[in-house]
Motif scaffolding. Structure first.
Motif, PDB file in Angstrom:
ATOM      1  N   TYR A   1      17.853 -56.848 -15.897  1.00  0.00           N
ATOM      2  CA  TYR A   1      17.848 -58.150 -15.242  1.00  0.00           C
ATOM      3  C   TYR A   1      19.178 -58.876 -15.356  1.00  0.00           C
ATOM      4  CZ  TYR A   1      12.824 -57.407 -15.181  1.00  0.00           C
ATOM      5  OH  TYR A   1      11.578 -56.876 -14.963  1.00  0.00           O
ATOM      6  N   GLY A   2      20.070 -58.371 -16.209  1.00  0.00           N
ATOM      7  CA  GLY A   2      21.338 -59.064 -16.371  1.00  0.00           C
ATOM      8  C   GLY A   2      21.127 -60.451 -16.942  1.00  0.00           C
ATOM      9  N   THR A   3      21.733 -61.449 -16.315  1.00  0.00           N
ATOM     10  CA  THR A   3      21.639 -62.821 -16.815  1.00  0.00           C
ATOM     11  C   THR A   3      20.410 -63.566 -16.294  1.00  0.00           C
ATOM     12  OG1 THR A   3      23.081 -63.505 -14.985  1.00  0.00           O
ATOM     13  CG2 THR A   3      24.136 -63.051 -17.110  1.00  0.00           C
ATOM     14  N   ARG A   4      19.589 -62.908 -15.450  1.00  0.00           N
ATOM     15  CA  ARG A   4      18.409 -63.580 -14.907  1.00  0.00           C
ATOM     16  C   ARG A   4      17.324 -63.735 -15.969  1.00  0.00           C
ATOM     17  NH1 ARG A   4      15.900 -60.408 -10.788  1.00  0.00           N
ATOM     18  NH2 ARG A   4      17.111 -58.619 -11.536  1.00  0.00           N
ATOM     19  N   ARG A   5      16.644 -64.880 -15.955  1.00  0.00           N
ATOM     20  CA  ARG A   5      15.520 -65.140 -16.853  1.00  0.00           C
ATOM     21  C   ARG A   5      14.221 -64.701 -16.192  1.00  0.00           C
ATOM     22  NH1 ARG A   5      16.660 -67.526 -22.108  1.00  0.00           N
ATOM     23  NH2 ARG A   5      18.862 -68.096 -21.983  1.00  0.00           N
ATOM     24  N   VAL A   6      13.278 -64.217 -16.999  1.00  0.00           N
ATOM     25  CA  VAL A   6      11.993 -63.761 -16.488  1.00  0.00           C
ATOM     26  C   VAL A   6      10.883 -64.524 -17.187  1.00  0.00           C
ATOM     27  CG1 VAL A   6      10.436 -61.794 -16.272  1.00  0.00           C
ATOM     28  CG2 VAL A   6      12.895 -61.467 -15.979  1.00  0.00           C
ATOM     29  N   SER A   7       9.977 -65.080 -16.401  1.00  0.00           N
ATOM     30  CA  SER A   7       8.825 -65.806 -16.938  1.00  0.00           C
ATOM     31  C   SER A   7       7.560 -65.027 -16.608  1.00  0.00           C
ATOM     32  CB  SER A   7       8.758 -67.208 -16.324  1.00  0.00           C
ATOM     33  OG  SER A   7       7.608 -67.895 -16.775  1.00  0.00           O
ATOM     34  N   LEU A   8       6.697 -64.811 -17.614  1.00  0.00           N
ATOM     35  CA  LEU A   8       5.496 -64.009 -17.431  1.00  0.00           C
ATOM     36  C   LEU A   8       4.254 -64.725 -17.972  1.00  0.00           C
ATOM     37  CD1 LEU A   8       6.800 -60.504 -18.569  1.00  0.00           C
ATOM     38  CD2 LEU A   8       6.295 -61.218 -16.236  1.00  0.00           C
ATOM     39  N   PRO A   9       3.078 -64.487 -17.368  1.00  0.00           N
ATOM     40  CA  PRO A   9       1.822 -65.081 -17.856  1.00  0.00           C
ATOM     41  C   PRO A   9       1.265 -64.272 -19.020  1.00  0.00           C
ATOM     42  CG  PRO A   9       1.385 -63.810 -15.878  1.00  0.00           C
ATOM     43  CD  PRO A   9       2.868 -63.732 -16.119  1.00  0.00           C
ATOM     44  N   LEU A  10       1.883 -64.364 -20.179  1.00  0.00           N
ATOM     45  CA  LEU A  10       1.479 -63.540 -21.310  1.00  0.00           C
ATOM     46  C   LEU A  10       0.109 -63.927 -21.866  1.00  0.00           C
ATOM     47  CD1 LEU A  10       4.868 -63.174 -23.225  1.00  0.00           C
ATOM     48  CD2 LEU A  10       3.825 -61.625 -21.567  1.00  0.00           C
ATOM     49  N   GLY A  11      -0.418 -65.073 -21.446  1.00  0.00           N
ATOM     50  CA  GLY A  11      -1.753 -65.475 -21.894  1.00  0.00           C
ATOM     51  C   GLY A  11      -2.872 -64.814 -21.120  1.00  0.00           C
ATOM     52  N   GLU A  12      -2.527 -64.026 -20.101  1.00  0.00           N
ATOM     53  CA  GLU A  12      -3.567 -63.384 -19.279  1.00  0.00           C
ATOM     54  C   GLU A  12      -3.763 -61.928 -19.722  1.00  0.00           C
ATOM     55  OE1 GLU A  12      -2.492 -64.053 -15.206  1.00  0.00           O
ATOM     56  OE2 GLU A  12      -2.434 -66.227 -15.442  1.00  0.00           O
ATOM     57  N   ASP A  13      -3.496 -60.963 -18.812  1.00  0.00           N
ATOM     58  CA  ASP A  13      -3.769 -59.549 -19.093  1.00  0.00           C
ATOM     59  C   ASP A  13      -3.047 -59.036 -20.333  1.00  0.00           C
ATOM     60  OD1 ASP A  13      -5.190 -58.442 -16.398  1.00  0.00           O
ATOM     61  OD2 ASP A  13      -3.699 -59.971 -15.915  1.00  0.00           O
ATOM     62  N   PHE A  14      -1.813 -59.449 -20.536  1.00  0.00           N
ATOM     63  CA  PHE A  14      -1.020 -58.931 -21.639  1.00  0.00           C
ATOM     64  C   PHE A  14      -1.723 -59.138 -22.976  1.00  0.00           C
ATOM     65  CE2 PHE A  14       2.168 -59.662 -24.983  1.00  0.00           C
ATOM     66  CZ  PHE A  14       2.806 -58.433 -24.971  1.00  0.00           C
ATOM     67  N   HIS A  15      -2.202 -60.350 -23.205  1.00  0.00           N
ATOM     68  CA  HIS A  15      -2.817 -60.682 -24.493  1.00  0.00           C
ATOM     69  C   HIS A  15      -4.260 -60.175 -24.569  1.00  0.00           C
ATOM     70  CE1 HIS A  15      -3.291 -62.947 -28.207  1.00  0.00           C
ATOM     71  NE2 HIS A  15      -4.481 -63.321 -27.754  1.00  0.00           N
ATOM     72  N   ALA A  16      -5.025 -60.421 -23.507  1.00  0.00           N
ATOM     73  CA  ALA A  16      -6.460 -60.111 -23.549  1.00  0.00           C
ATOM     74  C   ALA A  16      -6.720 -58.607 -23.648  1.00  0.00           C
ATOM     75  CB  ALA A  16      -7.148 -60.680 -22.307  1.00  0.00           C
ATOM     76  N   ARG A  17      -5.833 -57.792 -23.069  1.00  0.00           N
ATOM     77  CA  ARG A  17      -6.084 -56.348 -23.053  1.00  0.00           C
ATOM     78  C   ARG A  17      -5.094 -55.564 -23.898  1.00  0.00           C
ATOM     79  NH1 ARG A  17      -5.418 -54.250 -18.483  1.00  0.00           N
ATOM     80  NH2 ARG A  17      -4.850 -55.952 -17.093  1.00  0.00           N
ATOM     81  N   ARG A  18      -4.385 -56.265 -24.784  1.00  0.00           N
ATOM     82  CA  ARG A  18      -3.524 -55.627 -25.791  1.00  0.00           C
ATOM     83  C   ARG A  18      -2.539 -54.641 -25.158  1.00  0.00           C
ATOM     84  NH1 ARG A  18      -8.615 -55.395 -27.051  1.00  0.00           N
ATOM     85  NH2 ARG A  18      -8.745 -53.144 -26.657  1.00  0.00           N
ATOM     86  N   LEU A  19      -1.791 -55.114 -24.196  1.00  0.00           N
ATOM     87  CA  LEU A  19      -0.839 -54.270 -23.491  1.00  0.00           C
ATOM     88  C   LEU A  19       0.487 -54.192 -24.245  1.00  0.00           C
ATOM     89  CD1 LEU A  19      -1.425 -55.515 -19.824  1.00  0.00           C
ATOM     90  CD2 LEU A  19      -2.667 -53.750 -21.113  1.00  0.00           C
ATOM     91  N   SER A  20       1.250 -53.152 -23.946  1.00  0.00           N
ATOM     92  CA  SER A  20       2.577 -52.989 -24.527  1.00  0.00           C
ATOM     93  C   SER A  20       3.601 -52.906 -23.405  1.00  0.00           C
ATOM     94  CB  SER A  20       2.664 -51.696 -25.359  1.00  0.00           C
ATOM     95  OG  SER A  20       1.733 -51.718 -26.425  1.00  0.00           O
ATOM     96  N   VAL A  21       4.751 -53.556 -23.615  1.00  0.00           N
ATOM     97  CA  VAL A  21       5.878 -53.442 -22.697  1.00  0.00           C
ATOM     98  C   VAL A  21       7.041 -52.878 -23.498  1.00  0.00           C
ATOM     99  CG1 VAL A  21       7.458 -54.630 -21.144  1.00  0.00           C
ATOM    100  CG2 VAL A  21       5.089 -55.420 -21.343  1.00  0.00           C
TER     101      VAL A  21
END
Length: 346
Positions: free
Chosen positions: A240-260
């Protein structure tokens, strides 16, 4: 080089400012023992990374870590950057002269490098196609990171060059399902050529075991979180270089124990790091290019002399290419000595 020997020169592409590049002539040293002089035949423009460099988008914090193997200069500029070059060895140790080789070198018509920086291109791989070696290497590293298993359900989000090459390699695995996902419906043509199922983001099938993200976009990564099954893994190949990324980590990521997990080609993936070197990985990558399906990714050619304008057009979106090839001129032919005139009666 002695005083009587002519000076060798090379021409190289340099990024000289945000959105600006030029060709520069520089002195070329004679190869030392263990080095080779390579004349470039083709190089490829890696749109994601090289256009990020072109736009001065490399973060200061990782500028040193993101240097290319034969880069000259420092980010943001002036810098000589690039890593998809194929050429022929003109001078080098015994057995190297005349060989077609791949090198992680910037766009330059001639260059001198250690022979251990060269990867021999198999006779069955055309020089044009061999330009993709560095991209296949990136995809191989991501596969080593992820370790797909038989019957896995996999999505590749982002049908650009890296995502497409990754999908092409995944067709060799005995998967339960494979989809190539992109917002551009025109990428269906690419998927068809690769014999991979295509889906727009809203049509993609969920409950994936592994999702590879290659779109370098915030919406793309967010969709990966939605497509990944419980306890599943997302392999992030985007930079992404200098671009910032915003993600809804309170949804699928947290509830279904995902890994990035990040996959970055600078080092061999941890799962193979102790048994494979960078040279092993490159040799594997170029061997995979025996498959002519990879010609699908070569989608435009320009002359080396036009490279500054070509990169500007790609950055402005006026050219649509997966891997745009740069073609180098053949060596100059020395003019023949004029024959002595023959006079009648001699």
């Amino acid at each position: 080089m002695s005083e009587s020997e002519p000076r060798r020169q090379a021409t190289a592409y340099w990024t000289v400012g945000p959105g600006a590049g030029e060709l520069r002539v520089e002195e070329l040293p004679a190869p030392d023992p263990g080095q080779a002089l390579v004349r470039a035949l083709y190089s490829g423009i890696s749109r994601g990374t090289e256009l990020l460099v072109h736009k001065a988008g490399v973060p200061d914090r990782v500028a040193e870590a993101m240097r290319a193997p034969h880069q000259t200069g420092d980010f943001p500029s002036p810098v000589k950057f690039g890593y998809l070059s194929v050429g022929v060895v003109e001078d080098g140790p015994e057995g190297w002269a005349g060989r077609i080789v791949f090198c992680l070198h910037p766009h330059q018509d001639r260059y001198v490098v250690p022979v251990d920086a060269l990867t021999a291109v198999p006779a069955e791989v055309p020089a044009r196609r061999a330009v993709l070696t560095g991209i296949v290497e990136t995809a191989v590293n991501a596969l080593w990171e992820a370790g797909p298993r038989i019957g896995d359900r996999i999505a590749v989000v982002g049908a650009g060059l890296v995502g497409g090459v990754l999908a092409a390699l995944l067709t060799r695995f005995p998967l339960g399902r494979l989809q190539l996902v992109d917002v551009d419906p025109r990428r269906r043509e690419l998927a068809d050529a690769l014999r991979v199922d295509f889906a727009l983001p809203e049509e993609a099938l969920a409950d994936c075991d592994i999702v590879f993200h290659c779109s370098a976009s915030e919406p793309g990564l967010e969709r990966c979180l939605q497509l990944c099954g419980t306890d599943g893994e997302i392999i992030e190949l985007s930079w992404y270089g200098t671009r910032r990324v915003s993600l809804p980590l309170g949804e699928d990521f947290h509830a279904r124990r995902l890994s990035v997990r990040a996959s970055q080609v600078g080092v061999v993936a941890r799962a193979r790091r102790h048994r494979r070197s960078n040279a092993d990985r490159l040799a594997l990558a170029v061997s995979l290019l025996r498959d002519p399906v990879f010609d699908t990714f070569l989608s435009g050619t320009s002359d080396f002399a036009d490279l500054p304008g070509t990169i500007e057009q790609l950055a402005a979106g006026r050219r649509d290419a997966l891997c745009h090839l740069i073609e180098y001129p053949p060596p100059a032919v020395e003019p023949a000595e004029p024959a002595e005139p023959v006079h009648e009666g001699e």
